[in-house]
Design a protein around this motif. Structure first.
Motif, PDB file in Angstrom:
ATOM      1  N   VAL A   1      35.453  11.871  35.739  1.00 51.04           N
ATOM      2  CA  VAL A   1      35.927  11.437  34.454  1.00 51.04           C
ATOM      3  C   VAL A   1      35.952  12.624  33.370  1.00 51.04           C
ATOM      4  O   VAL A   1      36.206  12.637  32.212  1.00 51.04           O
ATOM      5  CB  VAL A   1      34.966  10.521  33.815  1.00 51.04           C
ATOM      6  CG1 VAL A   1      35.176   9.130  34.356  1.00 51.04           C
ATOM      7  CG2 VAL A   1      33.346  10.962  33.922  1.00 51.04           C
ATOM      8  N   MET A   2      36.013  13.783  33.785  1.00 52.18           N
ATOM      9  CA  MET A   2      35.804  15.108  32.987  1.00 52.18           C
ATOM     10  C   MET A   2      36.124  16.148  33.945  1.00 52.18           C
ATOM     11  O   MET A   2      35.985  16.233  35.132  1.00 52.18           O
ATOM     12  CB  MET A   2      34.576  15.272  32.363  1.00 52.18           C
ATOM     13  CG  MET A   2      33.422  15.691  33.259  1.00 52.18           C
ATOM     14  SD  MET A   2      32.019  15.785  32.238  1.00 52.18           S
ATOM     15  CE  MET A   2      31.204  14.386  32.187  1.00 52.18           C
ATOM     16  N   GLU A   3      36.664  17.300  33.247  1.00 51.44           N
ATOM     17  CA  GLU A   3      36.949  18.512  33.846  1.00 51.44           C
ATOM     18  C   GLU A   3      35.359  19.410  34.503  1.00 51.44           C
ATOM     19  O   GLU A   3      34.894  20.034  33.457  1.00 51.44           O
ATOM     20  CB  GLU A   3      37.779  19.509  33.176  1.00 51.44           C
ATOM     21  CG  GLU A   3      38.411  20.535  33.956  1.00 51.44           C
ATOM     22  CD  GLU A   3      39.091  21.398  33.202  1.00 51.44           C
ATOM     23  OE1 GLU A   3      39.716  20.957  32.027  1.00 51.44           O
ATOM     24  OE2 GLU A   3      39.046  22.738  33.343  1.00 51.44           O
ATOM     25  N   THR A   4      35.165  19.005  35.513  1.00 47.10           N
ATOM     26  CA  THR A   4      33.861  19.782  36.095  1.00 47.10           C
ATOM     27  C   THR A   4      33.950  19.610  37.701  1.00 47.10           C
ATOM     28  O   THR A   4      34.872  19.361  38.091  1.00 47.10           O
ATOM     29  CB  THR A   4      32.434  19.187  35.341  1.00 47.10           C
ATOM     30  OG1 THR A   4      31.429  19.976  36.037  1.00 47.10           O
ATOM     31  CG2 THR A   4      32.239  17.916  35.989  1.00 47.10           C
ATOM     32  N   SER A   5      32.740  20.166  38.015  1.00 41.44           N
ATOM     33  CA  SER A   5      32.819  20.103  39.613  1.00 41.44           C
ATOM     34  C   SER A   5      31.604  20.080  40.288  1.00 41.44           C
ATOM     35  O   SER A   5      30.540  20.644  39.616  1.00 41.44           O
ATOM     36  CB  SER A   5      33.607  21.430  40.180  1.00 41.44           C
ATOM     37  OG  SER A   5      32.917  22.683  40.314  1.00 41.44           O
ATOM     38  N   ASP A   6      31.282  19.538  41.382  1.00 44.51           N
ATOM     39  CA  ASP A   6      29.892  19.558  41.814  1.00 44.51           C
ATOM     40  C   ASP A   6      29.386  21.120  42.183  1.00 44.51           C
ATOM     41  O   ASP A   6      28.262  21.366  41.832  1.00 44.51           O
ATOM     42  CB  ASP A   6      29.963  18.943  43.598  1.00 44.51           C
ATOM     43  CG  ASP A   6      28.862  18.772  44.105  1.00 44.51           C
ATOM     44  OD1 ASP A   6      27.424  18.840  43.632  1.00 44.51           O
ATOM     45  OD2 ASP A   6      28.819  19.231  45.403  1.00 44.51           O
ATOM     46  N   ALA A   7      30.325  22.014  42.580  1.00 42.42           N
ATOM     47  CA  ALA A   7      29.886  23.494  42.898  1.00 42.42           C
ATOM     48  C   ALA A   7      29.515  23.889  41.564  1.00 42.42           C
ATOM     49  O   ALA A   7      28.446  24.465  41.700  1.00 42.42           O
ATOM     50  CB  ALA A   7      31.236  24.208  43.408  1.00 42.42           C
ATOM     51  N   TRP A   8      30.245  23.558  40.307  1.00 40.09           N
ATOM     52  CA  TRP A   8      29.828  24.237  39.140  1.00 40.09           C
ATOM     53  C   TRP A   8      28.538  23.655  38.727  1.00 40.09           C
ATOM     54  O   TRP A   8      27.479  24.535  38.180  1.00 40.09           O
ATOM     55  CB  TRP A   8      30.887  23.934  37.951  1.00 40.09           C
ATOM     56  CG  TRP A   8      30.620  24.775  36.660  1.00 40.09           C
ATOM     57  CD1 TRP A   8      31.043  26.056  36.024  1.00 40.09           C
ATOM     58  CD2 TRP A   8      29.601  24.475  35.418  1.00 40.09           C
ATOM     59  NE1 TRP A   8      30.792  26.389  34.870  1.00 40.09           N
ATOM     60  CE2 TRP A   8      29.990  25.606  34.665  1.00 40.09           C
ATOM     61  CE3 TRP A   8      28.853  23.393  35.224  1.00 40.09           C
ATOM     62  CZ2 TRP A   8      28.892  25.312  33.363  1.00 40.09           C
ATOM     63  CZ3 TRP A   8      28.056  23.361  34.187  1.00 40.09           C
ATOM     64  CH2 TRP A   8      28.047  24.455  33.299  1.00 40.09           C
ATOM     65  N   ILE A   9      28.263  22.528  38.739  1.00 41.91           N
ATOM     66  CA  ILE A   9      27.064  21.847  38.261  1.00 41.91           C
ATOM     67  C   ILE A   9      25.837  22.330  39.243  1.00 41.91           C
ATOM     68  O   ILE A   9      24.559  22.705  38.599  1.00 41.91           O
ATOM     69  CB  ILE A   9      27.026  20.181  38.409  1.00 41.91           C
ATOM     70  CG1 ILE A   9      28.175  19.806  37.456  1.00 41.91           C
ATOM     71  CG2 ILE A   9      25.657  19.669  37.788  1.00 41.91           C
ATOM     72  CD1 ILE A   9      28.490  18.438  37.371  1.00 41.91           C
ATOM     73  N   GLN A  10      26.046  22.332  40.332  1.00 43.27           N
ATOM     74  CA  GLN A  10      24.862  22.792  41.342  1.00 43.27           C
ATOM     75  C   GLN A  10      24.536  24.314  41.006  1.00 43.27           C
ATOM     76  O   GLN A  10      23.276  24.683  40.969  1.00 43.27           O
ATOM     77  CB  GLN A  10      25.394  22.752  42.672  1.00 43.27           C
ATOM     78  CG  GLN A  10      25.090  21.363  43.153  1.00 43.27           C
ATOM     79  CD  GLN A  10      24.942  21.132  44.746  1.00 43.27           C
ATOM     80  OE1 GLN A  10      24.182  21.941  45.204  1.00 43.27           O
ATOM     81  NE2 GLN A  10      25.605  20.276  45.300  1.00 43.27           N
ATOM     82  N   ALA A  11      25.540  25.090  40.710  1.00 41.58           N
ATOM     83  CA  ALA A  11      25.478  26.684  40.618  1.00 41.58           C
ATOM     84  C   ALA A  11      24.875  26.770  39.392  1.00 41.58           C
ATOM     85  O   ALA A  11      23.883  27.900  39.341  1.00 41.58           O
ATOM     86  CB  ALA A  11      26.571  27.202  40.748  1.00 41.58           C
ATOM     87  N   ARG A  12      24.953  25.932  38.311  1.00 38.33           N
ATOM     88  CA  ARG A  12      24.694  26.374  36.883  1.00 38.33           C
ATOM     89  C   ARG A  12      23.484  25.611  36.524  1.00 38.33           C
ATOM     90  O   ARG A  12      22.909  25.980  35.414  1.00 38.33           O
ATOM     91  CB  ARG A  12      25.819  26.086  35.832  1.00 38.33           C
ATOM     92  CG  ARG A  12      27.076  26.960  36.193  1.00 38.33           C
ATOM     93  CD  ARG A  12      26.655  28.424  35.824  1.00 38.33           C
ATOM     94  NE  ARG A  12      27.993  29.163  35.539  1.00 38.33           N
ATOM     95  CZ  ARG A  12      28.463  29.990  34.392  1.00 38.33           C
ATOM     96  NH1 ARG A  12      27.768  29.839  33.462  1.00 38.33           N
ATOM     97  NH2 ARG A  12      29.610  30.605  34.537  1.00 38.33           N
TER      98      ARG A  12
END
Ligand code: UT7
Length: 352
Positions: free
Chosen positions: A26-37
């Motif tokens: 539902v938005m521009e994001t990713s599992d990789a970004w959220i986990q890393a940040r």
């Protein structure tokens, strides 16, 4: 005089976990970004009609069972939330009524993510003053109503369809906030420690209203007449605004210095602390605090991967897990640390 100690804990999170990939629909994001940040892998969200006192009720039943007491033995409720069911009254009296113990004093406190060091100091003072014998401290937050999407069926994985371009753009504008928060509740039963040297030792608490705009809800409040209008809602003024990167730096700096200062006031070496029970807003904050204070990783546990930031519930959820897993025991010296909107921050020392 012996201080307040935790004699029972419980926690509750609603529904099924919502993984990062679901938010990326539902938005521009990713599992990789959220986990890393952030360190977050999933979170839980309440459903329509489920308020913080409902979640806290479930957590409280578990905490009372853990303490081996009946609800009727509780003579004071401290309820921490920034997402109460109503502007007023607070959620504390609602919890009391749901537990069948209406009539006892029930305070709501509004220290957001920093609530628990404040709640422990307050509970300790009430117990020492003889104003209460058994205090139920509940922390519960339901952030679902703050989330910047309407496609809950897609987020919850029960529907699979393209999201409208404007809805996707709107959620993306709020993505910093949307990816870190999750819903949950925790409850702790506090009584005076039987050990005259045990229980709550001290807290160092701070606030800085000059930095209120680092995390706040800009509209829908009593500077406006009326306090809510269709225009404010249309402008998303009812959603929190967060200066994430600045808050992150402030959290690392203030939490490290507060813990150092509190331990020095108490004449304690940081090595004497058995466990640092830290608020879980972003794993990077706690890793930086850990490095600044040279805390061994096993002494500053993390559960953010499973819940995200559950605001006032976080420290209680983590404490409950640590007690149930035997990772903290009777006699251990705990240091609780947290920063949240207000800004409020602080640390508290308690020997279990
Ligand atoms: O609970 C109590 C108080 N709250 C906190 O303590 C929160 C503290 N802050 C944070 O946890 C972090 O600041 C956030 C998780 C909110 C944001 O992480 P960040 O590493 O500080 O990211 P940023 O805002 O500096 O953005 C870095 C980049 C930007 O892209 P460009 O300009 O470098 O191209 C953002 O647009 O990452 C982008 N970005 C994202 N990308 C994918 C920001 N949020 C997201 C996202 N998904 N969710």
């Amino acid at each position: 005089m012996s201080g307040a100690t935790i004699v029972g804990t419980g926690h509750f999170v609603p529904g099924s976990p919502v993984p990062n990939d679901a938010l990326a629909r539902v938005m521009e994001t990713s599992d990789a970004w959220i986990q890393a940040r952030t360190g977050i892998r999933q979170r839980h969200f309440a459903v329509e009609g489920q308020g913080p006192s409902d979640l806290a009720l479930e957590a409280s039943k578990k905490a009372l069972a853990d303490a081996g007491i009946e609800a009727t033995e509780v003579d004071y409720i401290i309820f921490a939330t920034m997402t109460p069911e109503h502007f007023f009254p607070g959620s504390g009296p609602l919890l009391g009524a749901k537990l069948g113990i209406g009539g006892i004093p029930a305070l709501d406190i509004r220290q957001q993510c920093a609530a628990m060091p404040y709640a422990f100091q307050l509970a300790d003072s009430l117990l020492k003053a003889g104003a209460a014998k058994t205090i139920l401290v509940a922390g519960a937050d339901v952030h679902a109503g703050f989330m910047p999407w309407q496609d809950w069926d897609v987020v919850r994985g029960v529907a699979d369809r393209e999201i409208a371009t404007d809805a996707y753009a709107r959620a993306t504008r709020h993505r910093g906030l949307a990816v870190i928060f999750g819903d949950g509740a925790a409850a702790m039963v506090l009584r005076k420690s039987a050990d005259p040297r045990g229980g709550f030792l001290d807290a160092e608490l701070h606030s800085d209203g000059g930095a209120y705009d680092h995390l706040f809800v800009p509209g829908v409040g009593f500077r406006q007449i009326p306090y809510v209008t269709p225009e404010l809602i249309a402008a998303d003024a009812h959603l929190p605004q967060m200066a994430g990167p600045s808050l992150l730096k402030k959290a690392v700096r203030t939490l490290s210095s507060t813990v150092r200062s509190l331990c020095s006031t108490q004449g304690l070496d940081l090595n004497e602390i058995d466990c640092f029970v830290a608020h879980q807003a972003n794993d990077r904050i706690n890793r930086a605090v850990r490095d600044a204070l040279r805390i061994p990783p096993e002494k500053i546990p993390s559960n953010i991967a499973r819940y995200g930031n559950t605001s006032a519930a976080t420290i209680g959820i983590l404490t409950d897990e640590l007690r149930r897993e035997g990772r903290v025991r009777k006699g251990d010296l705990l240091c609780f640390l947290a920063l949240g909107a207000g800004l409020n921050w602080g640390a508290a020392l308690m020997r279990l």
